[in-house]
Design an enzyme around this catalytic site. Structure first.
Site, PDB file in Angstrom:
ATOM      1  N   SER A 277       5.330   6.162   3.439  1.00 60.08           N
ATOM      2  CA  SER A 277       6.230   7.391   3.614  1.00 60.08           C
ATOM      3  C   SER A 277       5.693   8.085   4.546  1.00 60.08           C
ATOM      4  O   SER A 277       6.739   8.649   5.365  1.00 60.08           O
ATOM      5  CB  SER A 277       6.410   8.046   2.153  1.00 60.08           C
ATOM      6  OG  SER A 277       4.917   8.275   1.746  1.00 60.08           O
ATOM      7  N   HIS A 307       3.614   1.812  -3.649  1.00 59.42           N
ATOM      8  CA  HIS A 307       3.352   3.180  -3.085  1.00 59.42           C
ATOM      9  C   HIS A 307       3.425   4.184  -4.099  1.00 59.42           C
ATOM     10  O   HIS A 307       2.852   4.074  -5.166  1.00 59.42           O
ATOM     11  CB  HIS A 307       4.295   3.357  -1.711  1.00 59.42           C
ATOM     12  CG  HIS A 307       3.980   4.419  -1.068  1.00 59.42           C
ATOM     13  ND1 HIS A 307       2.712   5.246  -0.872  1.00 59.42           N
ATOM     14  CD2 HIS A 307       4.575   5.049   0.093  1.00 59.42           C
ATOM     15  CE1 HIS A 307       2.623   6.315  -0.054  1.00 59.42           C
ATOM     16  NE2 HIS A 307       3.899   6.120   0.500  1.00 59.42           N
ATOM     17  N   HIS A 353      -6.655   0.266  -2.761  1.00 63.21           N
ATOM     18  CA  HIS A 353      -6.067   1.230  -1.788  1.00 63.21           C
ATOM     19  C   HIS A 353      -6.199   0.579  -0.297  1.00 63.21           C
ATOM     20  O   HIS A 353      -6.997  -0.413  -0.234  1.00 63.21           O
ATOM     21  CB  HIS A 353      -6.826   2.483  -1.675  1.00 63.21           C
ATOM     22  CG  HIS A 353      -5.908   3.717  -1.190  1.00 63.21           C
ATOM     23  ND1 HIS A 353      -6.122   3.843   0.240  1.00 63.21           N
ATOM     24  CD2 HIS A 353      -5.075   4.592  -1.622  1.00 63.21           C
ATOM     25  CE1 HIS A 353      -5.256   4.986   0.302  1.00 63.21           C
ATOM     26  NE2 HIS A 353      -4.662   5.247  -0.535  1.00 63.21           N
ATOM     27  N   ARG A 362      -8.841  12.268  -5.435  1.00 62.93           N
ATOM     28  CA  ARG A 362      -7.706  12.832  -6.212  1.00 62.93           C
ATOM     29  C   ARG A 362      -7.469  12.122  -7.803  1.00 62.93           C
ATOM     30  O   ARG A 362      -7.054  13.006  -8.601  1.00 62.93           O
ATOM     31  CB  ARG A 362      -6.346  12.090  -5.504  1.00 62.93           C
ATOM     32  CG  ARG A 362      -6.300  12.924  -4.312  1.00 62.93           C
ATOM     33  CD  ARG A 362      -5.134  12.198  -3.279  1.00 62.93           C
ATOM     34  NE  ARG A 362      -5.074  10.872  -3.351  1.00 62.93           N
ATOM     35  CZ  ARG A 362      -4.078   9.822  -2.688  1.00 62.93           C
ATOM     36  NH1 ARG A 362      -2.988  10.395  -2.633  1.00 62.93           N
ATOM     37  NH2 ARG A 362      -4.320   8.616  -2.856  1.00 62.93           N
ATOM     38  N   ASP A 408      -2.794   7.333  -8.672  1.00 59.60           N
ATOM     39  CA  ASP A 408      -1.786   7.199  -9.697  1.00 59.60           C
ATOM     40  C   ASP A 408      -2.549   6.867 -11.003  1.00 59.60           C
ATOM     41  O   ASP A 408      -1.571   6.835 -11.961  1.00 59.60           O
ATOM     42  CB  ASP A 408      -0.880   5.931  -9.217  1.00 59.60           C
ATOM     43  CG  ASP A 408      -0.196   6.604  -7.834  1.00 59.60           C
ATOM     44  OD1 ASP A 408       0.242   7.613  -7.772  1.00 59.60           O
ATOM     45  OD2 ASP A 408      -0.279   5.807  -6.811  1.00 59.60           O
TER      46      ASP A 408
END
Ligand SMILES: CC(C)(COP(=O)(O)OP(=O)(O)OC[C@H]1O[C@@H](n2cnc3c(N)ncnc32)[C@H](O)[C@@H]1OP(=O)(O)O)[C@@H](O)C(=O)NCCC(=O)NCCS
Length: 441
Positions: A277, A307, A353, A362, A408
């Site tokens: 993105s 993604h 990843h 994160r 995620d």
């Protein structure tokens, strides 16, 4: 107050899966703003000519410097490992994870202003940091919150347009379409049509970017309430900050959920330039497409399951584990379920990843949030168990370069805990957060 970070302009020329550059490091200064400093736009007005000169100098002095060799694997991998983009706002180290203008996530949590002492960083502070390279104080951030609220009004026609879409359309489709609807408001496009000088592009780009960032929560919340809450929308609060207001418009007023949304937006805002993105936003913007056009394009990339949509996939997958094995799933049952997922030709969502080779920071900060606020949540405990069980299995596969969890893997269980249970909506939250970075395209 001034403190020190190291990064050179050249070492920030990186691509999708760039490894640590051998160009070495030099000096960058991060300043803490004093309250008498200028507002964001005025600051940028001062800084942009300097930055334009800096870029010219970089081209003139280093334009012929080679940045590496290109192999077939790099090309087949889609620019993997190539230094291919200038990305100044953040740097993704394979082992250490993301740094925003040189600051790690724990440093941002410590240094950026919060809604209350010791609270999570306000996304407005991160926006300021990304745009200026300076750490704002609370007064700056409060002023930016107020500015975003002032810019947040969207025309009723937008809601009618969204209502015209099939209610079963994916929330990301509705978000992207809504952004395209708002594109008629682009100041940049009008200025370009009127023949604006290229040295002034940034001014209307700035207007579009701030307007878009400000208006997205209302659009995104409308989509949520339309699909899941029988269309009962909630107006914006007249004094809340960006993250708090977004949670409020979605229908969540638990102060912990406001804190979660602040953290969520902050850590999802930017992840260097090589991901689908981010790369899309900048590619489209390089044609002088305005921020609405380039952001809508970025959202369409974010909507892919490898993604941004992975956050949806993770919660659905975790819930499928619970449906089949119950909340107190044993390690053996979990292993068996993971192998079944892999053997049916699927990925384990939330793991792996393109750049990272360690646990995503994160993920770690969300885990800390969970330990503080929801340690007994059964799905959080399952996420913790997965951390023990998934990496050895992915390692055993022999081809996965990073067996560790990404952002995620954790976000869904936090949202789910506070009542935002509709996984299909999760990527919209990611999309709103990314406006903070992409809108500068
Ligand atoms: C993120 C992702 C797309 C990165 O892809 P990548 O850079 O190609 O990753 P790798 O180089 O490690 O991939 C090598 C192989 O391992 C596989 N692999 C990587 N992560 C995997 C995972 N979580 N589960 C199963 N297989 C995985 C790849 O599909 C690839 O298989 P192939 O050679 O048969 O095509 C990948 O790790 C993935 O699909 N993860 C799950 C989805 C996800 O969480 N996405 C969000 C990322 S923030």
């Amino acid at each position: 107050m001034v403190f020190f970070r190291s990064l050179s302009a050249l070492s920030r020329l990186r691509s999708r899966s760039a490894q640590q550059s051998s160009l070495g490091t030099s000096v960058r200064w991060l300043q803490m703003e004093s309250s008498s400093d200028l507002d964001l736009r005025s600051q940028l007005k001062e800084m942009i000519p300097e930055q334009q000169d800096r870029l010219k100098k970089l081209k003139a002095e280093h334009g012929k410097v080679q940045l590496g060799n290109i192999t077939t694997d790099m090309v087949l991998g889609g620019m993997r490992g190539m230094i291919g983009l200038l990305w100044e706002t953040s740097l993704l180290d394979p082992d250490e994870g993301i740094r925003f203008r040189g600051l790690s996530i724990p440093e941002c949590q410590k240094l950026l202003p919060a809604a209350k002492p010791g609270g999570e960083p306000l996304p407005e502070g991160l926006l300021w940091l990304l745009l200026t390279g300076k750490v704002p104080n609370k007064a700056h951030v409060d002023a930016l919150s107020a500015e975003l609220r002032d810019r947040a009004q969207v025309p009723d026609k937008l809601y009618k347009f969204i209502d015209g879409l099939d209610v079963t359309a994916h929330p990301m489709t509705q978000l992207s379409a809504g952004v395209m609807f708002l594109q008629v408001q682009s100041e940049f496009q009008k200025a370009y049509e009127n023949g604006i000088h290229k040295s002034k592009y940034w001014e209307t780009t700035y207007e579009d970017s701030l307007n878009l960032i400000a208006r997205l929560p209302a659009l995104a919340a409308y989509i949520y309430r339309r699909i899941y809450k029988e269309g009962q929308s909630i107006p914006m609060h007249d004094s809340l900050d960006y993250g708090g207001n977004f949670a409020h418009m979605l229908g969540f007023d638990n102060p912990k959920m406001h804190e979660l949304m602040r953290l969520y937006v902050t850590i999802h805002s930017d992840h260097e330039g090589g991901n689908v993105s981010a790369h899309t936003a900048h590619l489209v913007a390089s044609a002088l497409s305005d921020p609405y056009l380039s952001f809508a394009a970025a959202l369409n990339g974010l909507a892919g399951p490898l993604h941004g949509l992975a956050n949806q996939e993770v919660l659905l997958w975790i819930k499928s584990v619970v449906d089949e094995c119950g909340e107190n799933v044993s390690t053996e049952q979990l292993k068996e379920y993971i192998w079944r997922t892999l053997n049916s030709g699927k990925v384990v969502p939330g793991y792996g990843h393109g750049v990272l080779r360690q646990t995503d920071p994160r993920y770690t900060c969300q885990r800390e949030f969970a330990l503080k606020h929801l340690p007994d949540d059964p799905l959080f405990q399952l996420v913790s168990k997965l951390y023990e069980v998934v990496p050895p299995i992915l390692t055993e596969l022999g081809k996965v370069k990073n067996p560790w969890p990404n952002v995620d893997a954790h976000s869904g269980v936090l949202l789910n805990h506070f009542g935002l249970t509709e996984a299909r909506y999760y990527t919209v939250l990611f999309g709103v957060s990314r406006s903070i970075e992409y809108a500068r395209s």
